[in-house]
Structures are given as structure tokens and as C-alpha cells.
Write a protein that holds these residues in place. Structure first.
Motif, mmCIF file in Angstrom:
data_model
loop_
_atom_site.group_PDB
_atom_site.id
_atom_site.type_symbol
_atom_site.label_atom_id
_atom_site.label_comp_id
_atom_site.label_asym_id
_atom_site.label_seq_id
_atom_site.Cartn_x
_atom_site.Cartn_y
_atom_site.Cartn_z
ATOM 1 N N ARG A 125 0.851 -1.188 0.014
ATOM 2 C CA ARG A 125 -0.192 0.032 0.006
ATOM 3 C C ARG A 125 0.790 1.241 0.168
ATOM 4 O O ARG A 125 0.583 2.045 -0.685
ATOM 5 C CB ARG A 125 -0.810 -0.059 1.229
ATOM 6 C CG ARG A 125 -1.898 -0.897 1.240
ATOM 7 C CD ARG A 125 -2.722 -0.973 2.277
ATOM 8 N NE ARG A 125 -3.726 -2.145 2.423
ATOM 9 C CZ ARG A 125 -4.131 -2.665 3.689
ATOM 10 N NH1 ARG A 125 -3.856 -2.310 4.729
ATOM 11 N NH2 ARG A 125 -4.878 -3.932 3.603
ATOM 12 N N TRP A 126 1.906 1.023 0.493
ATOM 13 C CA TRP A 126 2.712 2.354 0.887
ATOM 14 C C TRP A 126 3.433 2.681 -0.388
ATOM 15 O O TRP A 126 3.526 3.624 -0.848
ATOM 16 C CB TRP A 126 3.783 2.198 1.914
ATOM 17 C CG TRP A 126 4.934 3.272 2.167
ATOM 18 C CD1 TRP A 126 4.479 4.190 2.866
ATOM 19 C CD2 TRP A 126 6.204 3.191 1.687
ATOM 20 N NE1 TRP A 126 5.500 5.208 2.872
ATOM 21 C CE2 TRP A 126 6.722 4.621 2.097
ATOM 22 C CE3 TRP A 126 7.048 2.730 0.816
ATOM 23 C CZ2 TRP A 126 7.817 5.088 1.828
ATOM 24 C CZ3 TRP A 126 8.110 3.090 0.569
ATOM 25 C CH2 TRP A 126 8.445 4.235 0.983
ATOM 26 N N LEU A 127 4.013 1.552 -1.243
ATOM 27 C CA LEU A 127 4.627 1.627 -2.653
ATOM 28 C C LEU A 127 3.773 1.995 -3.503
ATOM 29 O O LEU A 127 4.128 3.004 -4.270
ATOM 30 C CB LEU A 127 5.271 0.057 -2.948
ATOM 31 C CG LEU A 127 5.993 0.062 -4.251
ATOM 32 C CD1 LEU A 127 7.256 1.004 -3.951
ATOM 33 C CD2 LEU A 127 6.520 -1.180 -4.468
ATOM 34 N N LEU A 128 2.401 1.660 -3.512
ATOM 35 C CA LEU A 128 1.097 2.190 -4.163
ATOM 36 C C LEU A 128 1.034 3.370 -4.227
ATOM 37 O O LEU A 128 1.157 4.552 -5.318
ATOM 38 C CB LEU A 128 0.099 1.456 -4.351
ATOM 39 C CG LEU A 128 -1.053 1.703 -5.036
ATOM 40 C CD1 LEU A 128 -0.775 1.465 -6.559
ATOM 41 C CD2 LEU A 128 -2.306 0.985 -4.754
ATOM 42 N N VAL A 155 3.112 5.695 -2.953
ATOM 43 C CA VAL A 155 4.404 6.692 -3.609
ATOM 44 C C VAL A 155 4.551 6.820 -4.783
ATOM 45 O O VAL A 155 4.808 7.583 -5.463
ATOM 46 C CB VAL A 155 5.684 5.817 -2.899
ATOM 47 C CG1 VAL A 155 7.099 6.524 -3.237
ATOM 48 C CG2 VAL A 155 5.549 6.342 -1.275
ATOM 49 N N THR A 156 3.976 5.543 -5.538
ATOM 50 C CA THR A 156 4.004 5.573 -6.987
ATOM 51 C C THR A 156 3.155 6.415 -7.434
ATOM 52 O O THR A 156 3.443 7.171 -8.767
ATOM 53 C CB THR A 156 3.825 3.962 -7.476
ATOM 54 O OG1 THR A 156 4.940 2.984 -6.975
ATOM 55 C CG2 THR A 156 3.787 3.930 -8.989
ATOM 56 N N ILE A 157 1.911 6.357 -7.060
ATOM 57 C CA ILE A 157 0.987 7.597 -7.633
ATOM 58 C C ILE A 157 1.342 8.931 -7.437
ATOM 59 O O ILE A 157 1.405 9.727 -8.344
ATOM 60 C CB ILE A 157 -0.485 7.185 -6.886
ATOM 61 C CG1 ILE A 157 -1.046 5.766 -7.245
ATOM 62 C CG2 ILE A 157 -1.351 8.415 -7.022
ATOM 63 C CD1 ILE A 157 -2.411 5.360 -6.724
ATOM 64 N N ALA A 163 4.565 9.843 -7.013
ATOM 65 C CA ALA A 163 5.551 10.241 -7.946
ATOM 66 C C ALA A 163 5.189 10.337 -9.438
ATOM 67 O O ALA A 163 5.706 11.287 -10.079
ATOM 68 C CB ALA A 163 6.636 9.145 -8.059
ATOM 69 N N ALA A 164 4.066 9.590 -9.962
ATOM 70 C CA ALA A 164 3.532 9.982 -11.183
ATOM 71 C C ALA A 164 2.914 11.233 -11.491
ATOM 72 O O ALA A 164 3.147 11.961 -12.258
ATOM 73 C CB ALA A 164 2.517 8.758 -11.550
ATOM 74 N N SER A 184 4.628 14.269 -13.990
ATOM 75 C CA SER A 184 3.712 14.575 -14.865
ATOM 76 C C SER A 184 3.815 16.079 -14.915
ATOM 77 O O SER A 184 3.566 16.843 -15.996
ATOM 78 C CB SER A 184 2.264 14.058 -15.025
ATOM 79 O OG SER A 184 1.634 14.485 -13.821
#
Length: 79
Positions: free
Chosen positions: A39-42, A44-46, A48-49, A53
Motif C-alpha cells: 500500500r505504501w509503495l502504491l 508513493v508511485t501514484i 511520484a507519477a 507529470s
């Protein structure tokens, strides 16, 4: 148009307010370390995206007046 007058038993509504279930829901399972990390990685990925952008899109959002005056197309130069 005539309305039919029928007695409506509201006793079931009054009983529904007092009804308590004797069935307890099962306890929630504790999240594992892998689930928490996922969940934490998801997240952070969102984030960062979104930031990426924004960084990539910022040059397109800036207005540069100096380059628009000096740039001319080949058609306007007579070529």
C-alpha cells in the motif's frame, strides 16, 4: 381518482429500531508487513507519477514571448 385507505402496520418499523443482532462479525485480519509495504509503495508511485507529470508538463504551460516574436515559418519568409 379515489385513494384506497388501508391500514398500514407500522409495528414492524418500531420493532426494527429495537432489534439487535446476536451475530457478531468476524474480527478484522491484521495487515501483514507485505500488505502495508504494498500500500505504501502504491501511494508513493501514484504521488511520484503526479509530480513527474507536473515536472514534464511545466515547460508546456509556460508562456515564452521572446521566442514567438523571432520564430517565423518558411512560408512567411517566401521560401
Amino acid at each position: 381518482m379515489f385513494r384506497r385507505r388501508e391500514p398500514v402496520p407500522f409495528a414492524f418499523i418500531a420493532e426494527a429500531d429495537r432489534f439487535r443482532s446476536n451475530v457478531t462479525p468476524p474480527p478484522r485480519e491484521k495487515s501483514s508487513v507485505g500488505q502495508i509495504a504494498g500500500r505504501w509503495l502504491l501511494g508513493v508511485t501514484i504521488i511520484a507519477a503526479l509530480v513527474g507529470s507536473l515536472v514534464v508538463g511545466m515547460p508546456a504551460l509556460t508562456v515564452d514571448h521572446s521566442s514567438t516574436d523571432t520564430q517565423q515559418s518558411q512560408a512567411s519568409q517566401g521560401h
